[in-house]
Design an enzyme around this catalytic site. Structure first.
Site, PDB file in Angstrom:
ATOM      1  N   GLY A   1       0.945  -1.129   0.094  1.00 19.10           N
ATOM      2  CA  GLY A   1      -0.454  -0.177   0.023  1.00 19.10           C
ATOM      3  C   GLY A   1       0.616   1.371  -0.138  1.00 19.10           C
ATOM      4  O   GLY A   1       0.534   2.236  -0.577  1.00 19.10           O
TER       5      GLY A   1
ATOM      6  N   GLU B   1      -1.238  14.247   0.596  1.00 19.92           N
ATOM      7  CA  GLU B   1      -0.302  14.670  -0.094  1.00 19.92           C
ATOM      8  C   GLU B   1       0.661  14.172  -1.581  1.00 19.92           C
ATOM      9  O   GLU B   1       1.271  13.448  -1.531  1.00 19.92           O
ATOM     10  CB  GLU B   1       0.799  13.327   1.279  1.00 19.92           C
TER      11      GLU B   1
ATOM     12  N   CYS C   1       7.893  10.945   9.523  1.00 18.90           N
ATOM     13  CA  CYS C   1       8.438   9.984   8.769  1.00 18.90           C
ATOM     14  C   CYS C   1       9.161  11.454   7.881  1.00 18.90           C
ATOM     15  O   CYS C   1      10.726  10.235   8.053  1.00 18.90           O
ATOM     16  CB  CYS C   1       7.619   9.820   7.252  1.00 18.90           C
ATOM     17  N   CYS C   2       9.439  12.368   8.379  1.00 19.40           N
ATOM     18  CA  CYS C   2      10.206  13.713   7.153  1.00 19.40           C
ATOM     19  C   CYS C   2      11.530  13.488   7.775  1.00 19.40           C
ATOM     20  O   CYS C   2      12.954  13.357   7.996  1.00 19.40           O
ATOM     21  CB  CYS C   2      10.053  14.762   7.467  1.00 19.40           C
TER      22      CYS C   2
HETATM   23 ZN   LIG Z   1       7.716  12.808   5.521  1.00 21.09          ZN
END
Ligand SMILES: [Zn+2]
Length: 821
Positions: free
Chosen positions: A222, A339, A423-424
């Site tokens: 996914g 996003e 995540c970043c």
């Molecule tokens: Zn991110």
């Protein structure tokens, strides 16, 4: 510990030559990228731009990301899963915030491993060993790792699905987490020589091979990354089944039908690039990070298997993106909703999403396309993203991060230490140490010089090793001296990239163009001019090289004005500034009255550049004259000649919140005149705080700007994610006691996109001494959408006003603008 000589380069792009090189065992080398990057451990930078950032990543970003993984319970997930596997019944079984929380720890381990391979640190090494022991203990006997299901198989996170893998095509992220595990395991093994994490990865990958494939179960991730991670694991282990599985996961992707009980993401098939078979895709769509991770995996599989259709699809998608979906900063993903990529030429500035992770993925992908195709146009795009839309993701002190990287701000944006979806920061920590690996590459006995930065490199060529030393102040100065030192005089080729921006081509498409022509680049070898005969963006210098030979590259760096293709609505009648590879932005501290959205920069106004050692850790700035627009008390526009200054875009938002713009007005028509100061715009404002201590800037409510509608997402305030509350307030404190008799409220409401609605009810109070008293009015207190809601009341002279509101049940509330008379 001695830094190990890594056999692998950045981001897993280990590349053997396709030419018939025999390995030491005598077996033919396996096919891979025809171009081989010079690994980052062979390249040592001491330049003005990257070296300080890589050091800050090592000393600030990596430690703070590990700390956040501890503080937010990400490390504890593995402890809890391990306890359940030991049959401990006292475990806290609550699910994590998201089923991909564990991937953040993998990413930081990957970054720490890169860092360890360059800068030994026994304490960090031991800490990482401890984390790996926790991860290994959380692995189920058959190799499965997914902490939320292990912790409570009957009640895992609601995205996990009732059984293993059934929600994988939706949002369980089981394969995504494993992809990051594989990436981290390979990096850790190559950096330290240890197999602890690699063995965990191999057991998990073997479970995938036993579960999925022709004649077995099918699925596709996914959220992509597993594909490129499996190729990476294949390169290190030589296990062909991992490569076959990577190709299988790409080949299986596409519109259903899916087995009973399994479903694709309810956001639609475009969202995670399953609208078509991957080899049939041409347009970049959906979630931008997932997309570029998938395209990177496609490039890997095309390189290793020779799959021509997959290679062709990657090139088609890239062409489409460069034609119409690339920001000037190299960022991608126009829309916060999903996003995602927007429509062609849909490139709004203030609401640009441009996730930091998408920039990291852009550089993974563009570097891979270069390794596959040998064309400098991919490096041109990679460099644009690298110097602008990627490094903007982290503050100069390495401690705070942007998730979206907009090209315009009204002060609502600020970097944060960490995020719920984190995540970043992890992606920055793993990317920065690998930057030196993007400078050089080889093909047979030829060297590519792709990026410019002071430092040295040891490059292994079939004909013998050579040493390359660059002396330069790039990106602030375009003079680059490249000393080439072979062990003995011999013939080989050096391909020196002449950047697109130095050839009057900001991007390899007509999406952006310079308004003028710059002087041509020059290349000299030992003082002798070399003709600029370019092949795929390179000057090839094929000669007998002797120790002491030098290449002098001169890339003139005047200030350049850039304009957009007319189809980009957001940039019509606007101009951006670029110098060398750096995109500039005007920011509030450097321009009169702390405003930049009111600036007009006429084409005729001359601009110059100088270096400011005292500013933002040392940056080149652009200066000139501009015109500032402001409204007077009658509403007429006043024009004022004023000084102008711009800074490198990536360094904005390091001096507090305020206005910023990359695309500046060329004419009065598209500038936003500064509103005439009112009792509201000159007031102080505060709002009831959010439980997490974060939230939007309350000043957005008194910025004097007219909202385009209730859902205008450019500059508003809301209490999201607080819902249904009856206890929220906003207080305005006037500069001095003021006589007031009416207010107007414009509510924020994102129906169709989010969970904020006009409030259920509200009331207005004024300050009397130390007390708040309701104003005297017959009302009504309006809650209309897309309109001003005015309330007149008996005049009072007061130092402040207060709004108290009650949200609709199940919804949050917010305000676009609050006027007072
Ligand atoms: Zn991110």
């Amino acid at each position: 510990m001695k830094p190990r000589d890594l056999a692998i380069a950045v981001c897993g792009t280990l590349a053997f030559s396709l030419t018939a090189v025999q390995s030491q065992s005598g077996a033919p080398a396996k096919p891979d990228y025809p171009i081989k990057p010079v690994t980052f451990t062979k390249v040592h930078l001491n330049d003005v731009f990257w070296a300080p950032r890589i050091e800050i990543n090592r000393t600030a970003s990596i430690p703070s990301a590990f700390e956040q993984c501890e503080l937010t319970g990400r490390v504890n997930l593995f402890d809890r899963a391990a306890a359940v596997l030991r049959a401990d019944t006292s475990v806290d079984t609550r699910p994590p915030g998201y089923p991909f929380d564990e991937s953040d720890l993998y990413k930081v381990i990957e970054g720490a491993s890169y860092s360890l391979s360059v800068t030994p640190d026994p304490k960090l090494d031991a800490y990482v060993d401890g984390l790996i022991a926790k991860i290994a203990a959380a692995q189920e006997p058959d190799g499965y790792i997914y902490t939320t299901r292990t912790i409570d198989p009957k009640n895992p996170h609601r995205w996990a699905g009732p059984e293993r893998w059934v929600f994988e095509r939706d949002d369980s992220h089981e394969l995504y987490d494993l992809g990051h595990l594989f990436e981290a395991a390979v990096a850790h093994h190559l950096a330290t020589g240890k197999r602890t994490l690699l063995n965990v990865a191999i057991r998990a990958a073997d479970l995938l091979v036993a579960t999925f494939g022709p004649g077995k179960r099918t699925t596709w991730p996914g959220h992509q990354i597993t594909e490129m991670a499996l190729v990476r694991l294949y390169r290190v282990t030589g296990t062909e089944a991992y490569l076959s599985l990577a190709k299988f996961l790409l080949d299986e992707r596409g519109p259903g039908p899916y087995p009973e009980g399994e479903r694709a993401n309810p956001r639609g098939l475009n969202y995670n690039q399953a609208h078509l078979k991957v080899v049939e895709q041409s347009e970049p769509v959906g979630h931008a990070v997932r997309a570029v991770y998938m395209y990177s995996g496609m490039a890997d599989v095309a390189a290793v298997t020779g799959d021509a259709a997959m290679r062709a699809a990657g090139k088609r998608i890239w062409d489409y993106l460069i034609e119409s979906k690339l920001y000037l900063t190299g960022g991608i993903g126009a829309s916060g909703s999903g996003e995602a990529f927007g429509q062609p030429y849909e490139l709004p500035n203030m609401t640009a999403y441009n996730e930091t992770c998408a920039s990291v993925g852009m550089d993974f992908w563009n570097h891979r396309l270069f390794l596959l195709e040998g064309d400098a146009k991919y490096i041109d795009v990679m460099e644009r993203t690298l110097f602008n839309g990627l490094v903007s993701g982290v503050s100069l002190d390495g401690k705070t991060f942007f998730y979206p990287n907009p090209l315009e701000s009204n002060g609502q944006h600020a970097r944060q230490e960490w995020f719920g979806v984190a995540c970043c920061p992890g992606n920055i920590t793993r990317f920065m140490p690998s930057v030196p690996g993007y400078l050089y590459a080889t093909r047979g006995d030829a060297v590519f010089v792709n990026l410019f930065a002071a430092g040295s490199a040891d490059v292994d060529l079939p004909g013998g090793a050579i040493r390359i030393v660059q002396e330069t102040r790039y990106p602030w100065d375009g003079a680059v001296k490249i000393a080439v030192t072979p062990a003995r005089a011999r013939r080989f080729a050096i391909n020196v990239r002449i950047p697109g921006w130095a050839r009057n081509e900001p991007v390899p498409s007509d999406l952006y163009r310079f308004t003028d022509a710059a002087p041509a680049a020059t290349v000299r070898v030992n003082g002798q001019a070399v003709p600029l005969a370019l092949d795929k963006g390179y000057v090839t210098i094929d000669r007998t090289w002797s120790p002491g030979d030098t290449i002098a590259l001169d890339l003139p760096m005047p200030v350049r004005r850039v304009v957009s293709n007319y189809q980009v609505m957001a940039n019509r009648e606007r101009v951006a500034l670029q110098r060398g590879p750096i995109v500039f932005a005007a920011e509030w501290p450097d321009n009169p009255n702390g405003k930049v959205r009111n600036i007009v920069l006429p084409d005729a106004n001359a601009l110059s550049s100088d270096f400011r050692a005292d500013l933002l850790n040392g940056v080149q700035v652009i200066r000139g004259r501009a015109v500032g627009l402001a409204l007077d008390e009658t509403g007429a526009v006043r024009r004022t000649e004023q000084p102008f200054m711009a800074i490198p875009y990536a360094t904005w938002a390091n001096r507090g919140r305020g206005q910023m713009a990359v695309w500046l007005a060329r004419t009065d028509a598209v500038a936003r005149p500064t509103p005439f100061p009112t009792v509201a715009t000159t007031a102080a404002i505060a709002a009831s705080p959010l439980p997490n201590g974060r939230g939007k800037n309350p000043r957005n409510m008194i910025d004097g700007e007219e909202p385009a509608g209730s859902s205008d997402s450019s500059a508003y305030f809301d209490w999201w994610p607080v819902q249904g509350s009856a206890n929220e307030w906003i207080e305005m404190t006037f500069a001095k006691p003021s006589a007031v008799s009416s207010v107007e409220l414009y509510w924020f409401d994102d129906t169709g996109r989010g969970g904020v609605r006009v409030p259920a009810s509200w009331r207005l109070l004024h300050k009397s001494g130390d007390r708040w008293l309701p104003v005297e009015t017959a009302g009504p207190f309006g809650v209309a959408r897309n309109a001003w809601n005015a309330v007149s009341f008996a005049p009072v002279t007061t130092t402040g006003l207060r709004i108290e509101l009650t949200m609709q049940p199940g919804f949050s509330a917010g305000v676009q603008e609050w006027k007072v008379k």
